[in-house]
Scaffold this motif. Structure first.
Motif, mmCIF file in Angstrom:
data_model
loop_
_atom_site.group_PDB
_atom_site.id
_atom_site.type_symbol
_atom_site.label_atom_id
_atom_site.label_comp_id
_atom_site.label_asym_id
_atom_site.label_seq_id
_atom_site.Cartn_x
_atom_site.Cartn_y
_atom_site.Cartn_z
ATOM 1 N N HIS A 125 0.838 -1.199 0.000
ATOM 2 C CA HIS A 125 0.000 0.000 0.000
ATOM 3 C C HIS A 125 0.870 1.245 0.000
ATOM 4 C CE1 HIS A 125 1.156 -0.205 4.214
ATOM 5 N NE2 HIS A 125 0.770 1.058 4.351
ATOM 6 N N GLU A 127 5.416 7.860 6.795
ATOM 7 C CA GLU A 127 5.210 6.863 7.867
ATOM 8 C C GLU A 127 6.507 6.648 8.627
ATOM 9 O OE1 GLU A 127 3.157 3.239 6.744
ATOM 10 O OE2 GLU A 127 4.624 2.019 7.818
ATOM 11 N N HIS A 138 4.872 0.405 0.059
ATOM 12 C CA HIS A 138 5.610 -0.416 1.019
ATOM 13 C C HIS A 138 4.736 -1.527 1.590
ATOM 14 C CE1 HIS A 138 3.741 3.002 3.097
ATOM 15 N NE2 HIS A 138 3.511 2.157 4.082
HETATM 16 MN MN MN Z 1 1.870 2.475 5.511
#
Ligand code: MN
Ligand code: MN
Length: 395
Positions: free
Chosen positions: A101, A107, A146
């Protein structure tokens, strides 16, 4: 009768010992909650004015349960003041996968327990495949696809996103895209017949159970452009800590983890009886995650306003930009917590150091300082965790 008195004594009452203010609570009440929040039930006399809620527990969030693991999150929907960062607590079983995704936000992650394999591919066709261990971090820039997969021991980690409005249930996932693309388009795109897409998922999978992957060497994928130039992983717990009498601090930002350009953090250890000194941050709001132990924090907002909160493992705390605060270990075990900032750098202003570097007469006259206080002022090199009465590290 004596037994009853003992029982009554164990139940906290909203009565302040120092001045007798307050009265017993007849109920209805949640006694367990009151016991967890002694400084909210009986606030210090110095608390005053209006401050919004600065605490939310992962125990009060919705659990997303899947085959292969679970997740829960604290975003602006739960803690409205926390606009800069959002957090997700996720568990993956051995082999459990957080599917391929991507999302609009960066992140940042901290591995709490266990191990995982992470993968990513950047916009120049450079890939990244690595195993992360307890105390390791990873950082995926916005828009970079990732995945995360639990290794043999499974894992649990904290994800932090550089937008309070983020939700992990609302990312761009490969299964969702497959499910919402006409099959003849998938066929044209990949150059295989429509029949090749008969069994694609009919919606987002999110987390699924898979086999535990083999050794990392067995999953190597040579990329024509090689690997990403700045590693997406940083071994934070292996970083030598800054040790002070009351605990330790490990600071990580783009200066020692170059990939992490939007999130800076400090992993702080506070021994029982010690405290993270009075300070503030001149760059951005602070988002906290309590890993173990328990403590309290008073946030000073100016204009006669201050409010004290109690925190324990699994809680999230928040401090608006530049507001003064301290964190004190109020338990019998070591308090570990993460302080995080939407910034490329960690910045901290120590009250003690500010006073130590200002003309003595001015400081003394300003706060009617006693000679003892003036003598205790120290120039410090880094954020200090200290025991009461023990001078911090001197420059
Ligand atoms: Mn993520
Ligand atoms: Mn702080």
């Amino acid at each position: 009768m004596e037994r009853m008195n003992q029982k009554e004594m164990q139940i906290p009452q909203p009565i302040r010992e120092s001045d007798g203010a307050g009265a017993t609570d007849f109920g209805p009440r949640d006694i367990l909650r009151d016991m967890e929040n002694p400084d909210m039930l009986v606030p210090p006399v110095t608390d005053a004015g209006l401050l919004p809620n600065l605490k939310f527990s992962f125990s009060d969030t919705h659990m997303q349960l899947n085959q292969g693991g679970w997740s829960r999150e604290i975003t602006v929907r739960d803690l409205p003041i926390a606009t800069t960062l959002a957090g997700v607590n996720m568990r993956l079983t051995p082999g459990g996968v957080r599917e391929l995704h991507w999302h609009q936000q960066a992140e940042w992650a901290f591995m709490i327990m266990g191990r995982a394999r992470v993968t990513a591919v950047d916009q120049q066709g450079r890939n990244f495949i690595a195993d992360v261990d307890k105390g390791d971090l990873w950082y995926f820039p916005p828009g970079i696809p990732h995945s995360i997969q639990g290794l043999a021991e499974g894992c649990e980690f904290l994800l932090v996103f550089d937008d309070g409005n983020f939700s992990d249930l609302n990312t761009l996932s490969i299964s969702d895209w497959f499910a919402h693309t006409p099959k003849e388009v998938l066929s044209a795109n990949f150059g295989v017949p429509v029949s090749a897409f008969e069994s694609v998922p009919d919606g987002q999978i999110y987390i699924f159970q898979d086999e535990v992957p083999g050794p990392i060497e067995s999953q190597a994928v040579p990329a024509p452009e090689g690997s990403v130039p700045n590693s997406f992983v940083h071994r934070l717990l292996q970083q030598p800590p800054l040790v002070t009498p009351g605990g330790s601090v490990r600071i990580v930002d783009s200066s020692n983890f170059p990939a992490s350009v939007t999130v800076a953090a400090a992993l702080v250890e506070i021994h029982p009886g010690a405290m993270r000194e009075l300070h503030w941050h001149p760059n951005n709001d602070e988002w906290q995650y309590y890993i173990s132990g328990q403590g309290r924090m008073t946030v000073f907002a100016g204009n006669g306003t201050a409010r004290t909160f109690n925190y324990r493992a699994g809680d999230v705390g928040y401090v608006p930009f530049a507001f003064g605060h301290y964190i004190q270990n109020t338990g019998t075990e070591t308090l570990w917590f993460l302080e995080m900032f939407k910034s490329d750098r960690f910045e901290d202003v120590s009250l003690n150091q500010w006073m130590a570097l200002t003309p003595k007469q001015l400081v003394s006259d300003n706060v009617y300082a006693s000679p003892e206080l003036m003598h205790a002022l120290r120039k410090t090199k880094w954020p200090v965790v200290k025991y009461p009465g023990i001078p911090p590290v001197i420059e």
